[in-house]
Design an enzyme around this catalytic site. Sequence first.
Site, PDB file in Angstrom:
ATOM      1  N   SER A  40     -10.942   6.223  -6.294  1.00 46.77           N
ATOM      2  CA  SER A  40     -12.287   5.678  -6.518  1.00 46.77           C
ATOM      3  C   SER A  40     -13.427   6.684  -6.346  1.00 46.77           C
ATOM      4  O   SER A  40     -14.534   6.277  -6.019  1.00 46.77           O
ATOM      5  CB  SER A  40     -12.504   4.493  -5.580  1.00 46.77           C
ATOM      6  OG  SER A  40     -12.408   4.925  -4.244  1.00 46.77           O
TER       7      SER A  40
ATOM      8  N   ASP B  98     -24.900  11.106 -10.843  1.00 44.44           N
ATOM      9  CA  ASP B  98     -25.562  10.081 -10.031  1.00 44.44           C
ATOM     10  C   ASP B  98     -26.763   9.497 -10.777  1.00 44.44           C
ATOM     11  O   ASP B  98     -27.773  10.181 -10.971  1.00 44.44           O
ATOM     12  CB  ASP B  98     -26.087  10.688  -8.717  1.00 44.44           C
ATOM     13  CG  ASP B  98     -25.057  10.682  -7.609  1.00 44.44           C
ATOM     14  OD1 ASP B  98     -24.092   9.903  -7.702  1.00 44.44           O
ATOM     15  OD2 ASP B  98     -25.238  11.437  -6.635  1.00 44.44           O
TER      16      ASP B  98
ATOM     17  N   HIS C 133     -18.864   9.426   1.275  1.00 42.73           N
ATOM     18  CA  HIS C 133     -19.869   8.366   1.157  1.00 42.73           C
ATOM     19  C   HIS C 133     -21.021   8.560   2.138  1.00 42.73           C
ATOM     20  O   HIS C 133     -20.841   9.044   3.254  1.00 42.73           O
ATOM     21  CB  HIS C 133     -19.220   6.993   1.344  1.00 42.73           C
ATOM     22  CG  HIS C 133     -18.302   6.656   0.214  1.00 42.73           C
ATOM     23  ND1 HIS C 133     -16.943   6.765   0.313  1.00 42.73           N
ATOM     24  CD2 HIS C 133     -18.564   6.271  -1.054  1.00 42.73           C
ATOM     25  CE1 HIS C 133     -16.407   6.444  -0.848  1.00 42.73           C
ATOM     26  NE2 HIS C 133     -17.367   6.148  -1.701  1.00 42.73           N
TER      27      HIS C 133
ATOM     28  N   ARG D 135     -26.302  15.623  -7.350  1.00 39.99           N
ATOM     29  CA  ARG D 135     -24.854  15.555  -7.570  1.00 39.99           C
ATOM     30  C   ARG D 135     -24.650  15.063  -9.004  1.00 39.99           C
ATOM     31  O   ARG D 135     -25.212  14.031  -9.385  1.00 39.99           O
ATOM     32  CB  ARG D 135     -24.241  14.557  -6.576  1.00 39.99           C
ATOM     33  CG  ARG D 135     -22.735  14.484  -6.596  1.00 39.99           C
ATOM     34  CD  ARG D 135     -22.199  13.633  -5.451  1.00 39.99           C
ATOM     35  NE  ARG D 135     -22.536  12.224  -5.571  1.00 39.99           N
ATOM     36  CZ  ARG D 135     -22.109  11.274  -4.734  1.00 39.99           C
ATOM     37  NH1 ARG D 135     -21.360  11.602  -3.704  1.00 39.99           N
ATOM     38  NH2 ARG D 135     -22.453  10.026  -4.903  1.00 39.99           N
TER      39      ARG D 135
ATOM     40  N   ASP E 252       4.445   2.315  -4.209  1.00 39.17           N
ATOM     41  CA  ASP E 252       3.448   2.587  -5.237  1.00 39.17           C
ATOM     42  C   ASP E 252       3.557   1.550  -6.365  1.00 39.17           C
ATOM     43  O   ASP E 252       4.665   1.173  -6.758  1.00 39.17           O
ATOM     44  CB  ASP E 252       3.687   3.999  -5.786  1.00 39.17           C
ATOM     45  CG  ASP E 252       2.494   4.498  -6.559  1.00 39.17           C
ATOM     46  OD1 ASP E 252       1.743   5.325  -6.007  1.00 39.17           O
ATOM     47  OD2 ASP E 252       2.301   4.052  -7.712  1.00 39.17           O
TER      48      ASP E 252
ATOM     49  N   LYS F 263     -11.561   1.739 -14.771  1.00 35.50           N
ATOM     50  CA  LYS F 263     -11.770   0.354 -14.317  1.00 35.50           C
ATOM     51  C   LYS F 263     -12.124  -0.547 -15.501  1.00 35.50           C
ATOM     52  O   LYS F 263     -11.680  -1.692 -15.571  1.00 35.50           O
ATOM     53  CB  LYS F 263     -12.882   0.320 -13.263  1.00 35.50           C
ATOM     54  CG  LYS F 263     -12.483   0.953 -11.940  1.00 35.50           C
ATOM     55  CD  LYS F 263     -11.512   0.058 -11.190  1.00 35.50           C
ATOM     56  CE  LYS F 263     -11.138   0.602  -9.835  1.00 35.50           C
ATOM     57  NZ  LYS F 263     -10.345  -0.318  -9.025  1.00 35.50           N
TER      58      LYS F 263
ATOM     59  N   ASP G 173       0.862  -1.188   0.000  1.00 34.62           N
ATOM     60  CA  ASP G 173       0.000   0.000   0.000  1.00 34.62           C
ATOM     61  C   ASP G 173       0.895   1.233   0.000  1.00 34.62           C
ATOM     62  O   ASP G 173       1.923   1.246   0.675  1.00 34.62           O
ATOM     63  CB  ASP G 173      -0.895   0.003   1.253  1.00 34.62           C
ATOM     64  CG  ASP G 173      -2.146   0.850   1.062  1.00 34.62           C
ATOM     65  OD1 ASP G 173      -3.253   0.285   1.076  1.00 34.62           O
ATOM     66  OD2 ASP G 173      -2.015   2.086   0.897  1.00 34.62           O
TER      67      ASP G 173
ATOM     68  N   ASN H  37     -22.661  -0.565  -3.763  1.00 37.04           N
ATOM     69  CA  ASN H  37     -22.309   0.381  -2.689  1.00 37.04           C
ATOM     70  C   ASN H  37     -21.839  -0.345  -1.432  1.00 37.04           C
ATOM     71  O   ASN H  37     -22.648  -0.916  -0.702  1.00 37.04           O
ATOM     72  CB  ASN H  37     -23.492   1.289  -2.387  1.00 37.04           C
ATOM     73  CG  ASN H  37     -23.665   2.330  -3.472  1.00 37.04           C
ATOM     74  OD1 ASN H  37     -23.950   1.987  -4.615  1.00 37.04           O
ATOM     75  ND2 ASN H  37     -23.451   3.584  -3.127  1.00 37.04           N
TER      76      ASN H  37
ATOM     77  N   TYR I 166     -13.482   7.556 -13.756  1.00 34.20           N
ATOM     78  CA  TYR I 166     -13.285   6.450 -12.807  1.00 34.20           C
ATOM     79  C   TYR I 166     -13.788   5.137 -13.417  1.00 34.20           C
ATOM     80  O   TYR I 166     -13.053   4.146 -13.489  1.00 34.20           O
ATOM     81  CB  TYR I 166     -14.007   6.753 -11.488  1.00 34.20           C
ATOM     82  CG  TYR I 166     -14.084   5.557 -10.573  1.00 34.20           C
ATOM     83  CD1 TYR I 166     -12.925   4.923 -10.128  1.00 34.20           C
ATOM     84  CD2 TYR I 166     -15.321   5.041 -10.167  1.00 34.20           C
ATOM     85  CE1 TYR I 166     -12.997   3.807  -9.298  1.00 34.20           C
ATOM     86  CE2 TYR I 166     -15.397   3.932  -9.347  1.00 34.20           C
ATOM     87  CZ  TYR I 166     -14.234   3.322  -8.916  1.00 34.20           C
ATOM     88  OH  TYR I 166     -14.307   2.216  -8.104  1.00 34.20           O
TER      89      TYR I 166
END
Length: 329
Positions: free
Chosen positions: A77, A285, A189, A282, A51, A145, A31, A170, A141
């Site tokens: 993320s 969404d 969140h 937002r 990294d 992925k 990490d 979620n 984002y």
Amino acid sequence: MSICVCGGAGYIGSHAVRCLFDHGLDIIVIDNLSKGHRLSVDPNIPFYQGDLRDRVFLDKVFSENKIEGVIHFAADSLVGESVLEPLKYYQNNVMGTLTLLEVMNQHKVKTIIFSSTAATYGEPVSTPILEEDPTIPTSPYGESKLAVEKLLKWCDHAYGIKYIALRYFNVAGAHPSGDIGEDHQPESHLIPLILNVALGKSPSLKIFGTDYPTKDGTCIRDYIHVMDLAEAHFLALNKVQETRQSKIYNLGNGQGYSVQEVIQTARKVTGHPIPTLSIERRPGDPAILLASSQKACDELGWKPQYFELSTIIQSAWAFHQKHPNGFSD
Ligand code: UDP
């Protein structure tokens, strides 16, 4: 032989490390601690701070350990941030994984479990979302992925690196011990933000949009407990090692809760009135994000244990009460 957990000090990664450790696996953690917390990983587990884009560092880790597989959580993320800083997301999420795959290939490590996301689908064409549904991300984002999912497909084809990509919905909740949980700085969140109000750290919860085409006008999401998610990684690892077949699975509960329902449940769990303030939507969404996880249940034998929203919020609340300032307590 060890399993290398990249991003193992982050929110989801640290719960997966606990889960894999409890299943008796040998683990090492990588990490860069840009978001993760050293305290979230047991000090007895070998920990490498660095990294994924640092090839010399990665090569050293892979040379010093006998690694049989990788579970890869390390990424940025946040959807909103990714729209403002797409280069950061491609750089970290795509370049980081690219370097990881190069080093894996060099060291003949042929198994990876990859953290993917519901954001790969973009605006859903139907509900619940199936793995075969179109993937048209609406943010860098989600794009980053999806780019990695495609890269994995070609690395399987060319080098025989087998993967399982898990598309999370979620994720919420905390380890039953209350020792580890969700601690993002700054927090964005819904559930931790609601609990910050219950702790008196903020005066009210802002509801992003009350005019969505849903039963109460607020967005509906599919909340999955982080320990159920962690267990799915253990099952996926076993599956890909046994079958040597690459796959993609959704991970959610298949049950949707509106923002209002989440707040109402949190009021019951915490006993706090949790004042709210309705503001504009937002950007980015979707109104409803709901998974079909039937494929994961059928093929991985996955069975969520903590599917009740109140149980998810209770476990998060236990962590927040124990660590009101996150891992800095
Ligand atoms: N949300 C909200 N207020 C907040 C944070 C989130 O109303 O302060 C809503 C958000 O619009 C979404 C849901 O809560 O509909 C879950 O958002 P979160 O950021 O937790 O997860 P996401 O769905 O973006 O992955």
